[in-house]
Design an enzyme around this catalytic site. Structure first.
Site, PDB file in Angstrom:
ATOM      1  N   SER A  80       0.836  -1.211   0.000  1.00  0.00           N
ATOM      2  CA  SER A  80       0.000   0.000   0.000  1.00  0.00           C
ATOM      3  C   SER A  80       0.866   1.254   0.000  1.00  0.00           C
ATOM      4  O   SER A  80       0.606   2.221  -0.734  1.00  0.00           O
ATOM      5  CB  SER A  80      -0.890   0.025   1.252  1.00  0.00           C
ATOM      6  N   ASP A 112      -6.811  -8.367   4.244  1.00  0.00           N
ATOM      7  CA  ASP A 112      -6.051  -9.218   3.315  1.00  0.00           C
ATOM      8  C   ASP A 112      -5.529 -10.495   3.968  1.00  0.00           C
ATOM      9  O   ASP A 112      -4.909 -11.326   3.293  1.00  0.00           O
ATOM     10  CB  ASP A 112      -4.849  -8.433   2.753  1.00  0.00           C
TER      11      ASP A 112
HETATM   12  C1  S3P Z   1      -5.589  -1.450  -0.107  1.00  0.00           C
HETATM   13  C2  S3P Z   1      -6.847  -1.537   0.425  1.00  0.00           C
HETATM   14  C3  S3P Z   1      -7.569  -2.804   0.596  1.00  0.00           C
HETATM   15  C4  S3P Z   1      -6.658  -4.017   0.467  1.00  0.00           C
HETATM   16  C5  S3P Z   1      -5.699  -3.882  -0.676  1.00  0.00           C
HETATM   17  C6  S3P Z   1      -4.834  -2.657  -0.517  1.00  0.00           C
HETATM   18  C7  S3P Z   1      -4.955  -0.121  -0.226  1.00  0.00           C
HETATM   19  O1  S3P Z   1      -8.571  -2.907  -0.403  1.00  0.00           O
HETATM   20  O2  S3P Z   1      -7.415  -5.186   0.323  1.00  0.00           O
HETATM   21  O3  S3P Z   1      -4.854  -5.023  -0.752  1.00  0.00           O
HETATM   22  O4  S3P Z   1      -3.730  -0.051  -0.434  1.00  0.00           O
HETATM   23  O5  S3P Z   1      -5.680   0.882  -0.096  1.00  0.00           O
HETATM   24  P1  S3P Z   1     -10.076  -2.317  -0.186  1.00  0.00           P
HETATM   25  O6  S3P Z   1      -9.970  -0.874  -0.053  1.00  0.00           O
HETATM   26  O7  S3P Z   1     -10.814  -2.736  -1.418  1.00  0.00           O
HETATM   27  O8  S3P Z   1     -10.560  -3.012   1.049  1.00  0.00           O
END
Ligand code: S3P
Length: 451
Positions: free
Chosen positions: A29, A328
């Site tokens: 992220s 996740d």
């Molecule tokens: C993320 C948010 C999450 C996560 C993804 C990374 C991010 O998704 O599952 O692997 O970096 O903002 P969602 O916002 O769809 O929950």
């Protein structure tokens, strides 16, 4: 991309124990956001510890196509020279997003804030994922979007000359949607506000501040928050050290926990409390995990970790409010629960159905075929652990991973402890988030190899 080459089946067979030091790659992220924010900042941003996985490469390439100058130095440092807010240029080619939902959704917000047109495409997993959750607020702000039936990729976005700031209540707990709206809001005249009922990861807010942008956060009631950015502020280049990804660390951590006599250490793990739900859960299950050198690096809490496999995991009920902070990690938690003594109950999992695969279904099917007793509901998973490792896969069978890196890694971790080896249909998708997974696990004592 993982999809274009033919699949490489991979197997994991029982190991003696997992031991040593695991150097887990940078947080996914934070890596995406480093390149995006560096790419629209004024000046030069130096990034160390960037995750060099396929997903992050998609973000880098898209930002380059829109004018950001991004290069990798020989020592692994990445340098971004940004275009300034409003400075992105129209890309000549389709933006290829591969498997990456985060690249797609955040970049949709950034592009929507510019009077340019861009087309986003992805692999067969990403092309099934819902984008209406981002399209709806962007349209409210005046962005034109044309997408495939059901708001799927490929889709084309055209930002207006003047973007309308909005106040938007998130219909799903999603950091990606929150971020897309806030990033579009950087170009609007006035305040753009997102209201979230349950807190989701806050790297966009933290990192925008690190780049000198004012972000206001107001607690409204219970856990709900109002997050606002004022548009047309410059981002000022700021160096970033990316901490190690707790979502990736989860794989060696669980491997150590389910193999008695194991002991591993990990360093620089991101400990942002909106990301640590799995660790809280494992500790409640009786895991021996200890933290040392707790400190702040680059504005984020990090620590070093020691994990010991003592074979004492117990089933628990995972509090539903914790789901966003471990969204996740449910595939790997399901593996831990399958080796624990007693019942683990997980609820509020509806978002798992729209990740890189339908993770609830893929885990339930795969674990069942490895001999785990479980029940799957629309948004729940109950795993009946017996305190001994599941049997593993019948010879000749393979776990279907549906281009989902976390499903692939979870089953390879399960295979470190089962009587029979566990074989997955394709190892390639792991490149999206954890390029050195196989090497790192084998160095710790796992037996992962081409099947
Ligand atoms: C993320 C948010 C999450 C996560 C993804 C990374 C991010 O998704 O599952 O692997 O970096 O903002 P969602 O916002 O769809 O929950």
């Amino acid at each position: 991309m993982s999809q274009s080459t033919s699949p490489t089946p991979f197997s994991s067979s029982r190991c003696d124990k997992i031991s040593g030091h695991a150097d887990v790659p940078g947080d996914k992220s934070i890596s995406h956001r480093s390149l995006m924010f560096g790419g629209i900042a004024i000046g030069e941003t130096k990034i160390t510890g960037l995750l060099e996985g396929e997903d992050v490469h998609c973000t880098a390439e898209a930002m380059r196509q829109m004018g950001a100058r991004i290069k990798r130095e020989k020592d692994g440092t990445w340098i971004c020279n940004g275009v300034g807010i409003g400075g992105l240029k129209e890309p000549e080619n389709v933006l290829e997003m591969g498997n990456s939902g985060t690249s797609t959704r955040l970049l949709m917000g950034l592009v929507g804030g510019h009077p340019i047109q861009a087309t986003f495409a992805g692999d067969s997993s990403l092309s099934k994922r819902p984008m209406n959750r981002v399209i709806t607020p962007l349209k409210e702000m005046g962005v034109e979007v044309s997408a495939r039936e059901g708001g799927r990729l490929p889709l084309t976005i055209k930002g207006p000359e003047t973007l309308q700031p909005i106040e938007y209540k998130l219909p799903v707990a999603s950091a990606q949607v929150k971020s897309a709206v806030l990033l579009a809001g950087l170009s609007a005249m006035g305040h753009t506000t997102v209201i979230e009922k349950t807190p989701t990861r806050d790297h966009t807010e933290n990192m925008l501040r690190h780049f000198g942008v004012r972000v206001d956060v107001e607690n409204i009631q219970d856990d709900a928050q109002k997050i606002s950015v004022t548009g047309q502020q410059d981002l000022i280049a700021a160096d970033i050290t990316v901490p190690s990804d707790p979502s990736s660390a989860a794989f060696p951590v669980v491997a150590a926990l389910i193999n008695e006599g194991s002991e591993i250490t990990l360093s620089n793990i991101l400990m942002n409390d909106r990301r640590t739900g799995l660790y809280e859960t494992l500790i409640e299950m009786g895991a021996d995990i200890s933290y040392a050198n707790e400190r702040t690096e680059g504005g984020e809490p990090v620590c070093d970790m020691t994990v010991k496999g003592t074979n004492t995991l117990k089933g628990i009920t995972v509090p539903e409010g914790r789901v966003p902070s471990m969204i996740d990690e449910f595939p790997i938690l399901a593996v831990a629960a399958s080796c624990a003594q007693g019942t683990t109950y997980m609820s509020g999992l509806e978002e798992l159905r729209v990740k890189e695969s339908d993770r609830l279904l893929m885990m339930a099917e795969g674990l069942k075929s490895c001999g785990v007793t479980l029940e799957m509901g629309e948004s729940t998973l109950t795993i009946y652990g017996t305190g001994t490792p599941p049997k593993g896969l019948e010879k000749g069978k393979k776990i279907e991973t549906a281009l989902d890196h976390r499903i692939a890694m979870s089953f390879l971790i399960l295979g470190t402890t089962t009587d029979n080896p566990v074989t997955i249909d394709d190892v390639a998708p792991i490149q999206t988030s954890f390029p050195n997974f196989v090497e790192l696990m084998n160095n710790l004592g796992a037996n992962l190899k081409t099947a």
